[in-house]
Scaffold this active site. Sequence first.
Site, mmCIF file in Angstrom:
data_model
loop_
_atom_site.group_PDB
_atom_site.id
_atom_site.type_symbol
_atom_site.label_atom_id
_atom_site.label_comp_id
_atom_site.label_asym_id
_atom_site.label_seq_id
_atom_site.Cartn_x
_atom_site.Cartn_y
_atom_site.Cartn_z
ATOM 1 N N VAL A 1 3.914 -0.977 4.046
ATOM 2 C CA VAL A 1 2.620 -1.303 4.439
ATOM 3 C C VAL A 1 1.934 -2.311 3.447
ATOM 4 C CG1 VAL A 1 0.229 -0.291 5.320
ATOM 5 C CG2 VAL A 1 2.428 0.839 5.646
ATOM 6 N N ASP B 1 2.152 13.157 16.206
ATOM 7 C CA ASP B 1 2.563 13.349 14.802
ATOM 8 C C ASP B 1 1.467 13.672 14.027
ATOM 9 O OD1 ASP B 1 4.122 13.440 12.396
ATOM 10 O OD2 ASP B 1 4.711 11.515 12.284
ATOM 11 N N LEU C 1 0.528 -1.409 -0.110
ATOM 12 C CA LEU C 1 0.165 0.061 0.050
ATOM 13 C C LEU C 1 0.984 1.285 0.009
ATOM 14 C CD1 LEU C 1 -2.642 -1.033 2.505
ATOM 15 C CD2 LEU C 1 -3.001 -0.575 0.324
#
Length: 737
Positions: A426, A538, A418
């Site tokens: 990922v 983050d 991904l």
Amino acid sequence: MELLLLVFLLLAAMSAAVESITSTAVKTGCQERCGGVDIPYPFGIGPGCSRHGFELSCVSNGSGAGPIAVLAGTSIQVTRLSVEPAESQVMLPVGWQCYNTSQPTRTYPDWSRAKTEMNRGGVYRISNTHNMLVVLGCNTVGYTESLRSEGGAYSSTYYTGCMSYCNNSASAQDGQCAGVGCCHVDIPPGLTDSSVNFRVYDHTGMVDYSPCDYAFLTDRTNYSFRRADLIKMDKNRNVPVWLDWAIRENGSMSCAEAKGKPGYACVSVHSECVDSTNGPGYNCKCTAGYEGNAYAPDGCTNINECDRPSDYPCHGICQDTDGSYDCKCHRGYQNSGDPKEQPCSPKFPLAAQIALGITLGISFLIVGLLFILMMRQKRRMNEYFRKNGGSVLQKVENIKIFTKDELKKITKNNSEVLGQGGFGKVYKGILDDNTLVAVKASIEVNDARKEDFTNEVIIQSQMIHTNIIKLLGCCLEVDVPMLVYEFAANGNLQDILHGDNNRRVPLPLDLRMDIAVEAAEGLRYMHSSANRTIRHGDVKPANILLNDKFKPKISDFGTSKLLTVDKDFTMFVVGSMGYIDPVFHKTGRLTQKSDVYSFGVVLLELITRKPTIYDANCSLLIDFQKAYEQENSGRAMFDKDITIEEEIFVLEEIGRLAMECLKEKVEERPDMKEVAEQLVILRRSRKSRQGNYNISPQQFEEMSTEGTPLSLETAVSVSSSVLSAPSTPANNDFSNA
Ligand SMILES: *[C@@H]1O[C@H](CO)[C@@H](O)[C@H](O)[C@H]1NC(C)=O
Ligand SMILES: *[C@@H]1O[C@H](CO)[C@@H](O)[C@H](O)[C@H]1NC(C)=O
Ligand SMILES: *[C@@H]1O[C@H](CO)[C@@H](O)[C@H](O)[C@H]1NC(C)=O
Ligand SMILES: *[C@@H]1O[C@H](CO)[C@@H](O)[C@H](O)[C@H]1NC(C)=O
Ligand SMILES: *[C@@H]1O[C@H](CO)[C@@H](O)[C@H](O)[C@H]1NC(C)=O
């Protein structure tokens, strides 16, 4: 002058005695041997013991030695008898004539030895295949004549002979019987008896070295000429002669004629009839695979071929059968043809055996190595599992612990990537119930960080909110734990806002509003945790994922950065350039207000659709702040896609809120709860202004639950209790572990 000589064997046409031949009387009570000679039926001694014509006598030869077998009524000694037609042997005298020394043109024969009658039953023939005629003499023609012919030109049917001559006394050579001192000749079949005659030649000058001529029938291989025989040969000598015999009765019937008639000789089972090859009549023999006496009932018996490998070869395992034998190759051997004829070869030649052995050995080795590797892998997986806090996480309810193999299956062996996460790729995956998931690496966990990691996983597993990406499970059997998350089909906000121009989707203000509100809701939920100071650390568009309905989901929370919970200070560098709270930058102190600051930047990006650094080196933050200070409006910076005045007004409001979030002084910034509330109010006021705004049932539901600040409070407190309640026992587990 021509003389008829010595051996005069008459064919006796008449039968001397008619004997009843019964198959039962064959051997019982009859003499089996005489003088070392076996006497098989049809031969026999005495009445009823032989077939007609095959009568023998057992007589003493008068010298006091043992008896000898003779053809009945003759003195012809029989030395061998057999049911095989050509294997019977008799001793016949030598025929001769001698020259008178004083009158070398005259001869004298010995008539006393003549007139021997043989073959009264007519069954015998002199074997043409086994015998020859030998003539000795230095100037002679010797010949045999046989089978008296009635009414022919000559008295006999057969005449055959040869001539021998010696140039001088030294001419004849030992071992040479080819016309010098000795000659020999084949004989025809059909000889029933034999008389020997000589032509008489002048022997003047020869009588010294060749006083006599001799002629005799004998075995083809038995006689070897010696020159000495010319001078002095025993005139009473008998020489072996082979006889053929056959059943010759009642007109000498052939097999075809004799079969089925009374007296047919082939009485044994497994016997057959063959026509005689030497004269009329027939013989009997056992069929193939049997041996014995075909002339006696049950005389033919099975041959045990396996006992006679020279006659019946078998290059394997021999097995006798009735009338035949089986031959098979030994186990492990094979034969493309017949093992009776050609040797068997090993099925697996030595080379193949060695190859097989080596192959097997290597296979075992490989299997063994694989096993060891598997055990080591398993042990390592267990170590990882322990190291990564598996024993603790196993007890956490909301998440599933996947095995390494399950994970492989889910991600189809990491086939679909991904994107790139903070700590590795990922992967897209699909669960058994067809739920799409994203699988990504967490951070490497060591003993020091184990507790932090498990803590984070537990917290994440308890973060249950529609705007927070859901942690479904993890896999701990690997060095770096893998985390399995809910899948967000539309990627992240970073790509939506600032992605390639051709992939850029139109972002109507309402969608931006929804994203802003719900992202804020997610963060607010996170910050509302009762007894923990949870911060994202983050916040940025790249960490706000969008599902298939563009619902924002806060992701990359916690673990990837592993903020030490309960502590404000972190040694790890967290956050991303452009979004980092300048206060954290200076002090290293990360607070929830740091998230608020970062969210302020996100809001700016939403309304301007510009990245934090745009047009190569322009800072969105500085430029916006500048514009805002100068004109009290960010209008110059807004996304040019939004043109309607009413909407620009909303953007101004959001920009103002963003400025609040971006305040230098931490305590002047609103908290997430206030940010979320303000955004909700903004959205609601915009919706109520919009007369023709279509409200979907889903949005309606959201509005009714989040409708007032009061109901929002309720939602927060409910979420908080959800968050804090299960964390207490989990916390206890930690202190125990
Ligand atoms: C009798 O038989 C013996 C040996 O078999 C032989 O030496 C001898 O010459 C025979 N005598 C007669 C008269 O045939
Ligand atoms: C040889 O011939 C002579 C004269 O005719 C005769 O007397 C003699 O008996 C003969 N010898 C033999 C062995 O026949
Ligand atoms: C034949 O015999 C005669 C007389 O003995 C002799 O001279 C001559 O050489 C012999 N010939 C051969 C070829 O032996
Ligand atoms: C020839 O036959 C006789 C009698 O059967 C035997 O004694 C002799 O050994 C034989 N000789 C050869 C060379 O076969
Ligand atoms: C031959 O003929 C006689 C009488 O003619 C008879 O008794 C005998 O059985 C016959 N033999 C055979 C083999 O046919």
